[in-house]
Enzyme design. Structure first.
Site, short mmCIF file in Angstrom:
data_model
loop_
_atom_site.label_atom_id
_atom_site.label_comp_id
_atom_site.label_asym_id
_atom_site.label_seq_id
_atom_site.Cartn_x
_atom_site.Cartn_y
_atom_site.Cartn_z
N LYS A 111 0.53 -1.29 -0.21
CA LYS A 111 0.10 -0.57 0.29
C LYS A 111 0.47 0.78 -0.08
CE LYS A 111 -3.74 -1.94 2.55
NZ LYS A 111 -5.14 -1.42 1.44
N GLU B 289 1.85 -2.05 12.97
CA GLU B 289 2.57 -0.16 13.92
C GLU B 289 3.64 -0.07 13.02
OE1 GLU B 289 4.97 1.72 17.65
OE2 GLU B 289 6.22 0.22 16.57
N LYS C 70 8.71 12.83 22.84
CA LYS C 70 9.47 12.51 23.93
C LYS C 70 10.19 13.53 25.37
CE LYS C 70 8.45 7.76 22.55
NZ LYS C 70 8.76 5.99 22.85
N GLU C 71 10.47 12.93 26.17
CA GLU C 71 11.36 14.31 26.93
C GLU C 71 12.57 14.26 26.63
OE1 GLU C 71 10.86 13.02 31.54
OE2 GLU C 71 8.37 14.02 31.20
N LYS D 270 9.30 -8.82 26.51
CA LYS D 270 8.71 -8.15 26.42
C LYS D 270 7.16 -8.10 26.99
CE LYS D 270 6.30 -3.75 23.82
NZ LYS D 270 6.24 -3.48 22.28
N ARG E 79 9.86 -5.24 9.88
CA ARG E 79 10.66 -6.30 10.41
C ARG E 79 9.60 -6.37 11.66
NH1 ARG E 79 8.40 -4.85 14.68
NH2 ARG E 79 8.96 -3.40 16.03
N ASP F 194 2.84 -4.13 18.39
CA ASP F 194 4.34 -3.79 17.39
C ASP F 194 5.06 -5.29 16.96
OD1 ASP F 194 4.93 -5.02 20.31
OD2 ASP F 194 6.72 -3.06 19.55
N LYS G 102 9.11 -8.64 14.79
CA LYS G 102 9.93 -8.85 16.19
C LYS G 102 10.32 -10.70 16.38
CE LYS G 102 8.31 -5.72 20.56
NZ LYS G 102 9.20 -5.41 19.88
#
Length: 230
Positions: free
Chosen positions: A54, A173, A146-147, A87, A77, A106, A79
Site C-alpha cells: 500500500k 505498527e 518525548k522528553e 516484552k 521487521r 508491534d 519481532k
C-alpha cells in the site's frame, strides 16, 4: 464443519500452547518450536507485506502526480521470539499465543522515512482513509515529542489478512519519520543503548538539544520546499 485431519491436529495443538509455554523453563525455545507460533508469525508477515504494498503504491502515485517521491525508504521487521518474550515479561504477562496477540501491537512493524514533514501527515492520512484499514491508535511524537527529544508519528492499524481459514485482522505498527528524525534516532540509539555513560544527565541534555536543532532544520527544509513548488 468437517476439518481436515492435519488442520484439526494443528487446532488442537494450538489450544494447549498456553499451558506448554507457561510450564516450560525456556519459553523462547518453546515458541521457536511451536507450530502455532509460526502460523501466527505467518499472519503478521502477510499483514506487513500488505502495508508495504500500500505504501509503495501511494509513493508511486505521488511521483506520477507531483514528479517526486515522498518516501525515501521503507523498512519492515517482525519481532523475534526473544524480543516477544522479553516484552511480555516486562509487562508481567504470561507467555501464550493468545496473550501475545492480545498484549502486543508491534509484533509487525514498518518504518517509513519521508523527505519532508508534510509528507508524513499526508501519507498517514492516505493510509488511515483506506476502507480496509482501521486505525486503533495514533501517537504524534512530532507535535508532542518525548522528553528525550524523540520525534516520530506512530500509527497502530488493523490489516485484514485472508488465509485458508478465512479473514483475520492483524495489527501493524507504522512509524513515520523524516530523514533528519531517523538520523537522530539512529545515533541516539548507538550512543546510549546498553552503554555505560559517565555523565548520563549531560549526555541526555546534549542529545535533547541536538533533537531540537534537527527539528528546526526539518521546519526550515519544509519552508524551502514550499518556496520551490511550481
Amino acid at each position: 464443519m468437517n476439518i481436515p485431519r492435519d488442520d484439526e491436529q494443528f487446532l488442537n495443538s494450538s489450544l494447549s500452547i498456553a499451558e506448554i509455554i507457561d510450564s516450560d523453563d525456556n519459553p523462547i525455545k518453546t515458541l521457536k518450536h511451536a507450530e502455532a507460533f509460526h502460523y501466527m508469525m505467518l499472519e503478521y508477515g502477510a499483514a506487513l507485506k500488505i502495508v508495504e504494498t500500500k505504501l509503495n503504491a501511494l509513493d508511486s502515485e505521488f511521483n506520477l502526480r507531483h514528479a517526486r517521491n515522498p518516501i525515501e525508504s521503507i523498512s519492515t521487521r517482525l519481532k523475534t521470539p526473544d524480543s516477544i518474550v522479553e516484552k511480555m515479561h516486562r509487562r508481567g504477562q504470561p507467555i501464550s499465543i493468545e496473550r501475545i496477540q492480545k498484549t502486543l501491537t508491534d509484533i509487525a512493524g514498518a518504518r517509513v522515512i519521508c523527505s519532508f514533514l508534510d509528507d508524513i501527515y499526508s501519507l498517514a492520512d492516505m493510509i488511515a482513509n483506506q476502507e480496509d484499514i482501521t486505525v486503533y491508535e495514533k501517537k504524534d511524537y512530532i507535535s508532542h515529542p518525548k522528553e528525550n527529544g524523540y520525534r516520530s508519528l506512530h500509527l497502530i492499524v488493523s490489516i485484514p489478512v485472508y488465509l485458508s481459514q478465512g479473514r483475520k485482522d492483524i495489527p501493524v505498527e507504522i512509524q513515520f519519520r523524516t530523514i533528519a528524525m531517523e538520523f537522530w534516532a539512529t545515533l541516539e540509539h548507538k550512543i546510549k543503548y546498553k552503554k555505560k555513560i559517565a555523565d548520563p544527565e549531560s549526555v541526555s541534555a546534549e542529545l535533547k538539544s541536538c533533537a531540537d536543532l534537527i527539528n528546526e532544520i526539518d521546519h526550515r527544509m519544509q519552508s524551502l520546499r514550499r518556496r520551490t513548488i511550481d
